[in-house]
Design a protein around this motif. Structure first.
Motif, PDB file in Angstrom:
ATOM      1  N   GLU A 176      32.779 -16.187 -98.297  1.00  0.00           N
ATOM      2  CA  GLU A 176      34.136 -15.631 -98.305  1.00  0.00           C
ATOM      3  C   GLU A 176      34.922 -16.172 -99.493  1.00  0.00           C
ATOM      4  O   GLU A 176      35.602 -15.423-100.186  1.00  0.00           O
ATOM      5  N   ALA A 204      38.245 -20.541 -90.249  1.00  0.00           N
ATOM      6  CA  ALA A 204      37.051 -21.123 -90.673  1.00  0.00           C
ATOM      7  C   ALA A 204      36.120 -20.057 -90.888  1.00  0.00           C
ATOM      8  O   ALA A 204      36.469 -18.960 -91.007  1.00  0.00           O
ATOM      9  N   HIS A 237      29.198 -19.053 -94.168  1.00  0.00           N
ATOM     10  CA  HIS A 237      30.177 -17.970 -94.082  1.00  0.00           C
ATOM     11  C   HIS A 237      31.428 -18.287 -94.918  1.00  0.00           C
ATOM     12  O   HIS A 237      31.932 -17.439 -95.655  1.00  0.00           O
ATOM     13  N   HIS A 243      31.004 -13.521 -87.560  1.00  0.00           N
ATOM     14  CA  HIS A 243      31.958 -14.057 -86.576  1.00  0.00           C
ATOM     15  C   HIS A 243      31.346 -14.026 -85.176  1.00  0.00           C
ATOM     16  O   HIS A 243      31.478 -14.974 -84.405  1.00  0.00           O
ATOM     17  N   GLU A 247      41.418 -12.618 -89.729  1.00  0.00           N
ATOM     18  CA  GLU A 247      40.644 -11.910 -90.764  1.00  0.00           C
ATOM     19  C   GLU A 247      40.322 -10.492 -90.298  1.00  0.00           C
ATOM     20  O   GLU A 247      40.419  -9.540 -91.063  1.00  0.00           O
ATOM     21  N   ARG A 299      32.471 -18.529 -90.180  1.00  0.00           N
ATOM     22  CA  ARG A 299      31.342 -18.425 -89.306  1.00  0.00           C
ATOM     23  C   ARG A 299      30.261 -17.908 -90.207  1.00  0.00           C
ATOM     24  O   ARG A 299      30.491 -17.290 -91.183  1.00  0.00           O
TER      25      ARG A 299
HETATM   26 FE   LIG Z   1      35.356 -14.905 -91.728  1.00  0.00          FE
END
Ligand SMILES: [Fe+2]
Ligand SMILES: [Fe+2]
Length: 203
Positions: free
Chosen positions: A55, A189, A51, A18, A119, A191
């Motif tokens: 996830e 989103a 990223h 992030h 998050e 990263r």
């Molecule tokens: Fe994330």
């Protein structure tokens, strides 16, 4: 004797991702140079792409086992990823001198920031409370990122533009009607990050 360096856990790894994207957005906002801006856009898209993938493949599925709240966090996060990918697909072929690029990047940045903050606040806590081996997960995530990083940018672009979630219109169905709505509705989103920078070798 040198103490063994603590291994990263998965929340630290994702947080480092992030931060890298935040820095890239900041650099873009300050840049006046076309070539540099082009490069930063490519980096932003690449990092976000990687990223989000890790996830969705490795981290979000764990939330399935974390009760109703975990499932809600997962559902919201996945929808936010789709919104972000929708904007990424719009940006992917823009040039640095495109008048709209700055506005699109601003929207993307806002979506990503909203998502990342959620998050960090909610999902990271769920993961820490889950009893999962977060260090082992970090290793898994890091290894997958290495693989994904080998994919070419054109392949990532194709996936964004043709990707089933984005191009089939799921993003629209799920809440997006355009940039204005996008801006106010979700924002999540991904990263990405430079694994080599964040995973300091503990030797
Ligand atoms: Fe994330
Ligand atoms: Fe995410």
């Amino acid at each position: 004797m040198p103490a063994r360096a603590k291994k990263l856990d998965v929340t630290e790894l994702l947080h480092a991702d992030h931060q890298i994207v935040r820095e890239l957005f900041f650099s873009f906002s300050k840049s006046e140079d076309k070539a540099e801006k082009d490069k930063l856009v490519k980096q932003i898209l690449t990092e976000l792409f990687i990223h989000a993938k890790v996830e969705e493949e490795i981290v979000y599925p764990l939330l399935e086992n974390e009760g109703e709240e975990g499932q809600e966090i997962k559902g919201e996060a996945e929808n936010e990823h789709r919104v972000v990918q929708f904007v990424m697909a719009e940006i992917v072929n823009m040039k640095s001198d495109d008048d709209e690029l700055k506005a699109k990047i601003t929207v993307l940045c806002e979506l990503v920031e909203h998502h990342a903050k959620e998050e960090e606040k909610e999902m990271f806590k769920k993961l820490r409370d889950s009893g999962e081996d977060l260090e082992a997960l970090a290793e898994e995530v890091a290894a997958r990122k290495v693989e994904l990083r080998k994919e070419s940018l054109p392949a990532m672009k194709a996936s964004l533009v043709i990707g089933d979630e984005v191009k089939t219109g799921d993003a629209k169905k799920n809440s997006v009607k355009g940039d204005k709505d996008t801006k106010h509705k979700t924002g999540k989103a991904v990263r990405g990050l430079q694994i080599t920078k964040t995973r300091k070798k503990s030797a």
